[in-house]
Structure formats: structure tokens, C-alpha cells
Write a protein that holds these residues in place. Structure first.
Motif, PDB file in Angstrom:
ATOM      1  N   ASP A 177      61.261 -15.309  -5.185  1.00 48.47           N
ATOM      2  CA  ASP A 177      61.391 -14.377  -6.404  1.00 48.47           C
ATOM      3  C   ASP A 177      60.419 -13.747  -6.970  1.00 48.47           C
ATOM      4  N   ASN A 178      59.271 -14.744  -6.951  1.00 45.17           N
ATOM      5  CA  ASN A 178      58.236 -14.454  -7.703  1.00 45.17           C
ATOM      6  C   ASN A 178      57.393 -13.365  -6.935  1.00 45.17           C
ATOM      7  N   VAL A 179      57.385 -13.270  -5.533  1.00 46.80           N
ATOM      8  CA  VAL A 179      56.678 -12.458  -4.791  1.00 46.80           C
ATOM      9  C   VAL A 179      57.428 -10.986  -4.945  1.00 46.80           C
ATOM     10  N   PHE A 180      58.898 -11.037  -4.707  1.00 43.90           N
ATOM     11  CA  PHE A 180      59.748 -10.015  -5.002  1.00 43.90           C
ATOM     12  C   PHE A 180      59.410  -9.260  -6.251  1.00 43.90           C
ATOM     13  N   HIS A 181      59.256  -9.967  -7.570  1.00 43.97           N
ATOM     14  CA  HIS A 181      59.234  -9.379  -8.647  1.00 43.97           C
ATOM     15  C   HIS A 181      57.664  -8.819  -8.862  1.00 43.97           C
ATOM     16  N   ALA A 182      56.750  -9.502  -8.273  1.00 44.26           N
ATOM     17  CA  ALA A 182      55.386  -8.829  -8.202  1.00 44.26           C
ATOM     18  C   ALA A 182      55.454  -7.599  -7.683  1.00 44.26           C
ATOM     19  N   VAL A 183      55.950  -7.522  -6.320  1.00 41.58           N
ATOM     20  CA  VAL A 183      55.812  -6.107  -5.668  1.00 41.58           C
ATOM     21  C   VAL A 183      56.694  -5.173  -6.373  1.00 41.58           C
ATOM     22  N   GLU A 184      57.884  -5.480  -6.949  1.00 40.26           N
ATOM     23  CA  GLU A 184      58.445  -4.502  -7.586  1.00 40.26           C
ATOM     24  C   GLU A 184      57.653  -3.881  -8.997  1.00 40.26           C
ATOM     25  N   GLU A 185      56.804  -4.704  -9.624  1.00 42.78           N
ATOM     26  CA  GLU A 185      55.988  -4.365 -10.630  1.00 42.78           C
ATOM     27  C   GLU A 185      55.003  -3.479 -10.238  1.00 42.78           C
ATOM     28  N   ALA A 186      54.459  -3.754  -8.922  1.00 40.71           N
ATOM     29  CA  ALA A 186      53.305  -3.054  -8.461  1.00 40.71           C
ATOM     30  C   ALA A 186      53.750  -1.584  -8.150  1.00 40.71           C
ATOM     31  N   ARG A 187      55.197  -1.599  -7.450  1.00 39.14           N
ATOM     32  CA  ARG A 187      55.471  -0.223  -6.988  1.00 39.14           C
ATOM     33  C   ARG A 187      55.857   0.658  -8.381  1.00 39.14           C
ATOM     34  N   HIS A 188      56.307   0.121  -9.385  1.00 33.60           N
ATOM     35  CA  HIS A 188      56.688   0.853 -10.408  1.00 33.60           C
ATOM     36  C   HIS A 188      55.183   1.352 -11.254  1.00 33.60           C
ATOM     37  N   ALA A 189      54.319   0.177 -11.452  1.00 35.04           N
ATOM     38  CA  ALA A 189      53.123   0.548 -12.136  1.00 35.04           C
ATOM     39  C   ALA A 189      52.220   1.734 -11.541  1.00 35.04           C
ATOM     40  N   LEU A 190      52.339   1.450 -10.030  1.00 34.34           N
ATOM     41  CA  LEU A 190      51.305   2.441  -9.205  1.00 34.34           C
ATOM     42  C   LEU A 190      51.966   3.429  -8.607  1.00 34.34           C
ATOM     43  N   GLY A 191      53.175   3.654  -8.600  1.00 31.97           N
ATOM     44  CA  GLY A 191      54.047   4.775  -8.057  1.00 31.97           C
ATOM     45  C   GLY A 191      54.340   4.916  -6.751  1.00 31.97           C
ATOM     46  N   ASP A 192      53.956   3.936  -6.061  1.00 30.82           N
ATOM     47  CA  ASP A 192      54.534   3.982  -4.592  1.00 30.82           C
ATOM     48  C   ASP A 192      54.469   2.443  -3.834  1.00 30.82           C
TER      49      ASP A 192
END
Ligand code: NAI
Ligand code: BUO
Length: 257
Positions: free
Chosen positions: A65-80
Motif C-alpha cells: 500500500d505504501n508503494v502504491f501511495h508513493a507512486v500516486e503521490e509522485a504522479r500527481h505532484a510531477l504531472g505524469d
């Protein structure tokens, strides 16, 4: 230039930090994901100070869950989301008679499960962005030949090679390539710790383990993290578009397969 986003685990030090810095230099926006937020922030600050785009994220790759959450955070913050480098790993020395259940769980949770969760989270992020992407996993020369005193680690890297080949077949139809990089001896805190353990077990001073392993290096020198980062930059960029399922040796000729 089009925004390209890379997510690198274990990027707070060693090979992961060198990969993050190199990808930033190549124009990627980079998520620096590490268990240690302080070192991750330091690498992100270095990129931002040099004019790049980066964020630091705390992640424990053993926790799905932690990995999925961090990847989603990166996708939103960095735009792709275009590239994941599943680099985080641990390498305790484990002579075969000393292996415990605890050590097997610890190493496999990081080195094997961490790669699976990273691949799954990346697939989901690529799909959310309606395109394919590149998955790059940390293997090792120890994933090509069994290494003395490193039974658990070596077998975990054989598993990464197997996962890389299998995922490449499963994901090709989604436009996702999956490759791995396999360093030899790289001058990082991980190698210093392996050297200390092997030298101590042999009753020799620090440096003995390095001398023993280094005898196998055809090019006659240990590698720098930047040697590895250069090959990962190739795997992350368009010049490797027609490659998948490969586990590239970057070992100075330690292993010829
Ligand atoms: N140093 C070497 O000689 C070689 C290293 N490798 C592989 O390259 C990768 C990187 O190695 P090094 O940079 O040498 O290691 P290192 O020990 O210097 O750095 C590893 C990083 O991963 C992070 N990490 C550890 N567990 C984590 C977790 N559960 N979640 C998130 N982050 C975590 C640590 O905080 C650290 O920043 C590893 O997968 C390693 O097995 C492969 C061949 C040779
Ligand atoms: C730590 C490691 O993967 C080595 C020495 O190949």
C-alpha cells in the motif's frame, strides 16, 4: 520538451542517488523515494538547486500500500509517470549455515516483494496516464552466478531476473518494457558493509572481501555508482525502446554468460 517522470526507490544514497541525479540531468522530473526521508530530501534538494525538478518521498518498499501511495503521490505532484527504477535492496552476508527465517523474510521482502509492488504500482500509474512506460529493476552479477557468503541475497537477485523476464512477456501488449541492471562491485555503503562482514568472518582486516571479489573483475577496477547510472539512463531513455526482458551486466567483466 515533454515532461518525463521517473520514480527511483532507494534513491537516498549509493546507486539510487546516482541514478536519480543522472536522470534529472537527462531532463526527467524525479521522485526520490527512500525509507530514509532525510537522505532522500538531500538528493532532491541537490537536483532542485541545479535547476531540475524533484520531490522526496518516504517509502518502505516492503509495504504494498505504501508503494502504491508513493507512486500516486509522485504522479500527481510531477504531472505524469513514465519510468520506475526498483533499486532499493539489502545485502546481509549469509553463510549457508547461518541463515534464519528472519533473514530470509527480511531480504526477500525488500529485494523481491519490493520489486513486485513497484512493478504493480507502476503498471497502475502508466494505465492512469493512458500510455506505456519502462520498468527497470535492480539485479546484480550475483543474480547471474551464486556468490560466496551471499546465499539469500544472491538467490533474491536470481528471482529479480526471473521476474524481469516474466513481466516483460506479460506487459509487452500494454506498451511496457521491463529490464534489469546487474552491477558488479559498486563503491557504496552497501558494498562497504559486505566487505566488513566477509573480512571479519575470514578473520582478516577490512578490505579483504573487496580484494577477493575484485580478482574476478576483468577491467581491473571497482565501479562507481555513476557507471551504473549511465546504463540505467540508457534503459530509461528512447534508445532502449526495442529491448525488454534483459538483465544487463554492468560488472566490468566479472561474469561472462
Ligand atoms: N553496491 C553494490 O556493489 C551492488 C549493489 N547492487 C544493487 O543495487 C541496489 C542499490 O545498492 P546500493 O546503492 O549499493 O545500496 P545502499 O545500501 O548503499 O543503498 C540502498 C538504499 O535503499 C534504501 N532502502 C533500504 N531498504 C528500503 C526499503 N525497505 N524501502 C525503501 N528504501 C529502502 C536505503 O535507505 C538506502 O538509501 C540494490 O538493489 C543492490 O542490491 C547490485 C550489485 C552490486
Ligand atoms: C552486492 C552485490 O550485488 C554484488 C557484490 O554483486
Amino acid at each position: 520538451m515533454k515532461n518525463r517522470v521517473a520514480f527511483v526507490t532507494g534513491a537516498g544514497q549509493g546507486i539510487g542517488a546516482a541514478i536519480a541525479l543522472r536522470l534529472a540531468k537527462d531532463g526527467f522530473s524525479v521522485a526520490i523515494a527512500d525509507f530514509n526521508l532525510e537522505t532522500a530530501q538531500h538528493v532532491a534538494d541537490e537536483i532542485v538547486t541545479s535547476g531540475g525538478k524533484a520531490i522526496a518521498l518516504q517509502v518502505d518498499v516492503t509495504q504494498r500500500d505504501n508503494v502504491f501511495h508513493a507512486v500516486e503521490e509522485a504522479r500527481h505532484a510531477l504531472g505524469d509517470f513514465n519510468v520506475i527504477v526498483n533499486n532499493a535492496g539489502i545485502a546481509p552476508s549469509t553463510p549457508i549455515t547461518d541463515i534464519t527465517e528472519e533473514i530470509v523474510d527480511k531480504v526477500y521482502n525488500v529485494n523481491v516483494k519490493g520489486v513486485i509492488w513497484g512493478m504493480q504500482a507502476a503498471i497502475s500509474a502508466f494505465s492512469a496516464e493512458n500510455h506505456g512506460g519502462k520498468i527497470i529493476n535492480a539485479c546484480s552479477q550475483a543474480g547471474h552466478v551464486g556468490n560466496p557468503e551471499l546465499a539469500v541475497y544472491s538467490s533474491s537477485k536470481f528471482a529479480v531476473r526471473g521476474l524481469t523476464q516474466t513481466a516483460a512477456k506479460d506487459l509487452a501488449s500494454k506498451g511496457i518494457t521491463v529490464n534489469a541492471f546487474c552491477p558488479g562491485i559498486v563503491k557504496t555503503p552497501m558494498w562497504e558493509s559486505i566487505d566488513r562482514q566477509i573480512s571479519q568472518a575470514a578473520g582478516k582486516p577490512a578490505g579483504f572481501g573487496t580484494q577477493e571479489f575484485a580478482k574476478r573483475i576483468t577491467l581491473g577496477r571497482l565501479s562507481e555508482p555513476e557507471d551504473v547510472a549511465a546504463c540505467v539512463a540508457f534503459l530509461a531513455g528512447p534508445d532502449s525502446d526495442y529491448m525488454t526482458g534483459q538483465s544487463l551486466l554492468i560488472d566490468g567483466g566479472m561474469v561472462f554468460n
